[in-house]
Motif scaffolding. Structure first.
Motif, PDB file in Angstrom:
ATOM      1  N   SER A 262       0.829  -1.202   0.000  1.00 28.01           N
ATOM      2  CA  SER A 262       0.000   0.000   0.000  1.00 28.01           C
ATOM      3  C   SER A 262       0.866   1.255   0.000  1.00 28.01           C
ATOM      4  O   SER A 262       0.599   2.216  -0.722  1.00 28.01           O
ATOM      5  CB  SER A 262      -0.922   0.002   1.228  1.00 28.01           C
ATOM      6  OG  SER A 262      -1.809  -1.089   1.202  1.00 28.01           O
ATOM      7  N   GLN A 271      -4.666   4.517   4.748  1.00 31.48           N
ATOM      8  CA  GLN A 271      -5.472   3.840   3.743  1.00 31.48           C
ATOM      9  C   GLN A 271      -4.965   2.424   3.516  1.00 31.48           C
ATOM     10  O   GLN A 271      -3.785   2.137   3.696  1.00 31.48           O
ATOM     11  CB  GLN A 271      -5.447   4.608   2.418  1.00 31.48           C
ATOM     12  CG  GLN A 271      -6.264   5.882   2.413  1.00 31.48           C
ATOM     13  CD  GLN A 271      -6.338   6.490   1.031  1.00 31.48           C
ATOM     14  OE1 GLN A 271      -5.512   6.226   0.170  1.00 31.48           O
ATOM     15  NE2 GLN A 271      -7.340   7.317   0.806  1.00 31.48           N
ATOM     16  N   LEU A 272      -5.899   1.563   3.084  1.00 29.64           N
ATOM     17  CA  LEU A 272      -5.558   0.185   2.735  1.00 29.64           C
ATOM     18  C   LEU A 272      -5.648   0.010   1.233  1.00 29.64           C
ATOM     19  O   LEU A 272      -6.472   0.650   0.572  1.00 29.64           O
ATOM     20  CB  LEU A 272      -6.524  -0.796   3.411  1.00 29.64           C
ATOM     21  CG  LEU A 272      -6.581  -0.794   4.942  1.00 29.64           C
ATOM     22  CD1 LEU A 272      -7.706  -1.716   5.409  1.00 29.64           C
ATOM     23  CD2 LEU A 272      -5.263  -1.235   5.532  1.00 29.64           C
ATOM     24  N   ASP A 274      -6.798  -1.909  -2.116  1.00 32.25           N
ATOM     25  CA  ASP A 274      -8.067  -2.601  -2.386  1.00 32.25           C
ATOM     26  C   ASP A 274      -7.940  -4.104  -2.160  1.00 32.25           C
ATOM     27  O   ASP A 274      -8.859  -4.749  -1.632  1.00 32.25           O
ATOM     28  CB  ASP A 274      -8.514  -2.330  -3.827  1.00 32.25           C
ATOM     29  CG  ASP A 274      -8.946  -0.885  -4.040  1.00 32.25           C
ATOM     30  OD1 ASP A 274      -9.252  -0.208  -3.027  1.00 32.25           O
ATOM     31  OD2 ASP A 274      -8.974  -0.442  -5.201  1.00 32.25           O
ATOM     32  N   ARG A 277      -7.981  -4.830   1.613  1.00 32.53           N
ATOM     33  CA  ARG A 277      -9.317  -4.593   2.179  1.00 32.53           C
ATOM     34  C   ARG A 277     -10.262  -5.727   1.813  1.00 32.53           C
ATOM     35  O   ARG A 277     -11.011  -6.232   2.649  1.00 32.53           O
ATOM     36  CB  ARG A 277      -9.868  -3.256   1.681  1.00 32.53           C
ATOM     37  CG  ARG A 277     -11.231  -2.901   2.295  1.00 32.53           C
ATOM     38  CD  ARG A 277     -11.777  -1.599   1.760  1.00 32.53           C
ATOM     39  NE  ARG A 277     -10.907  -0.490   2.067  1.00 32.53           N
ATOM     40  CZ  ARG A 277     -10.132   0.135   1.180  1.00 32.53           C
ATOM     41  NH1 ARG A 277     -10.139  -0.258  -0.089  1.00 32.53           N
ATOM     42  NH2 ARG A 277      -9.365   1.140   1.544  1.00 32.53           N
ATOM     43  N   ASP A 278     -10.232  -6.148   0.553  1.00 33.57           N
ATOM     44  CA  ASP A 278     -11.111  -7.235   0.121  1.00 33.57           C
ATOM     45  C   ASP A 278     -10.795  -8.519   0.881  1.00 33.57           C
ATOM     46  O   ASP A 278     -11.701  -9.258   1.284  1.00 33.57           O
ATOM     47  CB  ASP A 278     -10.955  -7.479  -1.385  1.00 33.57           C
ATOM     48  CG  ASP A 278     -11.501  -6.323  -2.218  1.00 33.57           C
ATOM     49  OD1 ASP A 278     -12.258  -5.498  -1.660  1.00 33.57           O
ATOM     50  OD2 ASP A 278     -11.150  -6.230  -3.409  1.00 33.57           O
ATOM     51  N   LEU A 281     -12.161  -8.432   4.415  1.00 34.59           N
ATOM     52  CA  LEU A 281     -13.626  -8.396   4.541  1.00 34.59           C
ATOM     53  C   LEU A 281     -14.294  -9.715   4.179  1.00 34.59           C
ATOM     54  O   LEU A 281     -15.494  -9.870   4.411  1.00 34.59           O
ATOM     55  CB  LEU A 281     -14.198  -7.280   3.656  1.00 34.59           C
ATOM     56  CG  LEU A 281     -13.890  -5.848   4.092  1.00 34.59           C
ATOM     57  CD1 LEU A 281     -14.414  -4.853   3.069  1.00 34.59           C
ATOM     58  CD2 LEU A 281     -14.502  -5.554   5.462  1.00 34.59           C
ATOM     59  N   GLU A 352     -10.274  -1.685  10.831  1.00 33.77           N
ATOM     60  CA  GLU A 352     -10.014  -0.587   9.900  1.00 33.77           C
ATOM     61  C   GLU A 352     -10.683  -0.833   8.557  1.00 33.77           C
ATOM     62  O   GLU A 352     -11.270   0.075   7.958  1.00 33.77           O
ATOM     63  CB  GLU A 352      -8.500  -0.452   9.727  1.00 33.77           C
ATOM     64  CG  GLU A 352      -8.043   0.773   8.998  1.00 33.77           C
ATOM     65  CD  GLU A 352      -6.528   0.873   8.964  1.00 33.77           C
ATOM     66  OE1 GLU A 352      -6.004   1.380   7.953  1.00 33.77           O
ATOM     67  OE2 GLU A 352      -5.879   0.456   9.939  1.00 33.77           O
ATOM     68  N   ALA A 353     -10.610  -2.088   8.069  1.00 29.41           N
ATOM     69  CA  ALA A 353     -11.222  -2.418   6.785  1.00 29.41           C
ATOM     70  C   ALA A 353     -12.742  -2.295   6.848  1.00 29.41           C
ATOM     71  O   ALA A 353     -13.375  -1.784   5.927  1.00 29.41           O
ATOM     72  CB  ALA A 353     -10.825  -3.831   6.367  1.00 29.41           C
ATOM     73  N   ASP A 356     -13.608   1.390   6.925  1.00 24.38           N
ATOM     74  CA  ASP A 356     -13.415   1.993   5.607  1.00 24.38           C
ATOM     75  C   ASP A 356     -14.518   1.607   4.631  1.00 24.38           C
ATOM     76  O   ASP A 356     -14.800   2.344   3.675  1.00 24.38           O
ATOM     77  CB  ASP A 356     -12.063   1.567   5.021  1.00 24.38           C
ATOM     78  CG  ASP A 356     -10.897   2.267   5.678  1.00 24.38           C
ATOM     79  OD1 ASP A 356     -11.132   3.211   6.454  1.00 24.38           O
ATOM     80  OD2 ASP A 356      -9.739   1.859   5.429  1.00 24.38           O
ATOM     81  N   ASP A 357     -15.124   0.454   4.865  1.00 23.43           N
ATOM     82  CA  ASP A 357     -16.156  -0.042   3.953  1.00 23.43           C
ATOM     83  C   ASP A 357     -17.520   0.590   4.211  1.00 23.43           C
ATOM     84  O   ASP A 357     -18.440   0.410   3.416  1.00 23.43           O
ATOM     85  CB  ASP A 357     -16.254  -1.570   4.078  1.00 23.43           C
ATOM     86  CG  ASP A 357     -16.977  -2.215   2.913  1.00 23.43           C
ATOM     87  OD1 ASP A 357     -16.602  -1.924   1.757  1.00 23.43           O
ATOM     88  OD2 ASP A 357     -17.909  -2.998   3.148  1.00 23.43           O
TER      89      ASP A 357
END
Length: 443
Positions: A262, A271-272, A274, A277-278, A281, A352-353, A356-357
């Protein structure tokens, strides 16, 4: 460009795990002397189990051992039976074709149930218990014969995905293996082993066997993260980057690597990427709807959220809330705080993820509900946290009229505790809010 980032994301330097690697190499030495060894390696996803095993198997090959790796398939009990054993035996057949054929002499048909390359399984009934027991016995004897004149390292990865047949064969192997120069290493994800996971009773049973050593991998310390970053970047990292990565990764080796990706890709601080983050999640999105809702609410509540505060914000019935929390805890997303009545995320990067979502309006609405619940019942949180958390909730609710006085009160509270850095941060927020707040609030 992506190729170079991927290369840099993995440290060429093996970091930490000195004690664990020593335990594995000592087991290799004892096995070479003729005493079979068995080790179980556990740890959360991304903590470094595979890297440790790779380092050990490299050492084993350098010492002349034959390494056979097999992994379980992510299909559960309905997946491929004996998949890791079949893969490992196939690797042994490639390395030792003549020796394996000789060791299996007279039992090719039965062993073909594990290794089809040996021939036709014949008329053996897979449901026949006697036939299954004989297959287990023949497998152990096959490994012992192969390991009579050479050291063999048998690695079975991802036991959390093992099918029932694999678990039974592994249990039999570890209970009956008595001779041969062989090391059996099995790994599993500790965070996937929920209360009703089928591997849990097997681990409890194996714990009682004194011939098996269990190794649990902890997360990296700050010093180890610093060393990992130095290896990845091939240079001394900036102290601020070390601190940020350590705090956000919680010492998880894989997350350290992804946070470097990142950073290298130009993501802003905090920030993460993408892809990360995916990945984080996936498990959240597999939860029931009420549990997903609770996880989203908890993400905005702070590092730890008290049960009473969570209940006030969630507005579910008590039974619904308990069931939702049980699902989130069972999936190892939330953890019950051992010395209190609250819940926290197992890993801060997952929180955090999830945060952010959230949609922008959703996030501010949740923070408003936290603030309103806390104002209505200040006893929901500890007195020494109350002012700061209320200020934080109102600030993220984007309500300057409520946030400005709350932030100023929190700054006074932090000054009384001589927390000057936190006071400065709160005063900076007050300056940010000042022009947006109504005149009557500023007066």
């Amino acid at each position: 460009m992506l190729g170079s980032v991927e290369t840099r994301s993995v440290s060429p330097v093996f970091v930490g795990r000195a004690g664990e690697l020593t335990a594995l190499t000592e087991a290799l030495s004892r096995a070479t002397a003729g005493e079979p060894q068995a080790l179980l390696i556990g740890g959360e996803a991304g903590v470094g189990k595979t890297r440790l095993i790779e380092e050990f198997t490299g050492t084993a090959r350098d010492r002349g051992a034959v390494v056979a790796l097999g992994g379980c398939v992510e299909l559960g009990a309905d997946g491929l039976p004996f998949a890791p054993f079949s893969t490992a035996l196939r690797a042994l057949r490639r390395r030792l074709p003549d020796e394996l054929t000789a060791a299996a002499d007279g039992q090719h048909g039965e062993l073909a149930r594990l290794l089809p390359e040996l021939g036709d399984p014949g008329g053996h009934d897979p449901a026949d218990e006697d036939s299954t027991a004989r297959l287990f016995e023949l497998t152990v004897r096959l490994l012992e014969r192969l390991a009579a004149d050479r050291t063999i390292v048998l690695v079975l990865e991802d036991l959390h995905w093992a099918d029932t047949s694999t678990r039974h064969l592994l249990t039999y192997l570890l209970r009956t293996l008595r001779r041969g120069r062989i090391v059996v290493v099995a790994s599993y994800r500790a965070d996937d082993i929920h209360r009703r996971h089928p591997l849990r009773p097997l681990l409890a049973e194996l714990d009682r066997l004194r011939t098996i050593r269990r190794i649990e991998l902890p997360r990296f310390t700050r010093t180890e993260v610093h060393r990992q970053l130095t290896g990845i970047l091939a240079a001394e990292p900036d102290p601020g980057l070390v601190e940020e990565v350590f705090e956000r990764s919680d010492g998880n080796a894989f997350f350290v690597e992804e946070l470097v990706v990142s950073h290298e890709a130009g993501c802003a601080p905090g920030q993460l990427s993408d892809s990360l983050r995916d990945l984080l999640l996936v498990r959240v999105e597999a939860l029931p709807e009420d549990a997903q809702r609770i996880v989203r609410i908890a993400a905005e509540g702070g590092s730890t959220v008290e049960y009473g505060l969570l209940a006030a914000v969630a507005r579910l019935t008590e039974d619904e809330l308990i069931e939702a929390l049980r699902a989130a805890v069972g999936a190892n997303i939330l953890l019950a705080v051992p010395d209190g009545d609250g819940y926290r995320f197992r890993h801060s990067l997952v929180r955090e993820a999830v945060s952010d979502d959230l949609l922008p309006g959703e996030r501010s609405r949740l923070n408003r509900r936290y603030a309103e619940a806390l104002q209505a019942d200040p006893a929901l949180v500890r007195a020494d946290e109350r002012a700061t958390r209320l200020a934080t909730y109102w600030y993220h609710a984007h309500d300057p009229a409520e946030a400005l006085p709350a932030v100023l009160r929190a700054s006074v509270a932090t000054r009384k505790r001589h927390a000057h850095a936190e006071q400065l941060r709160l005063l900076e927020r007050a300056m940010e809010l000042w022009d947006e707040a109504p005149a009557e609030v500023r007066a």
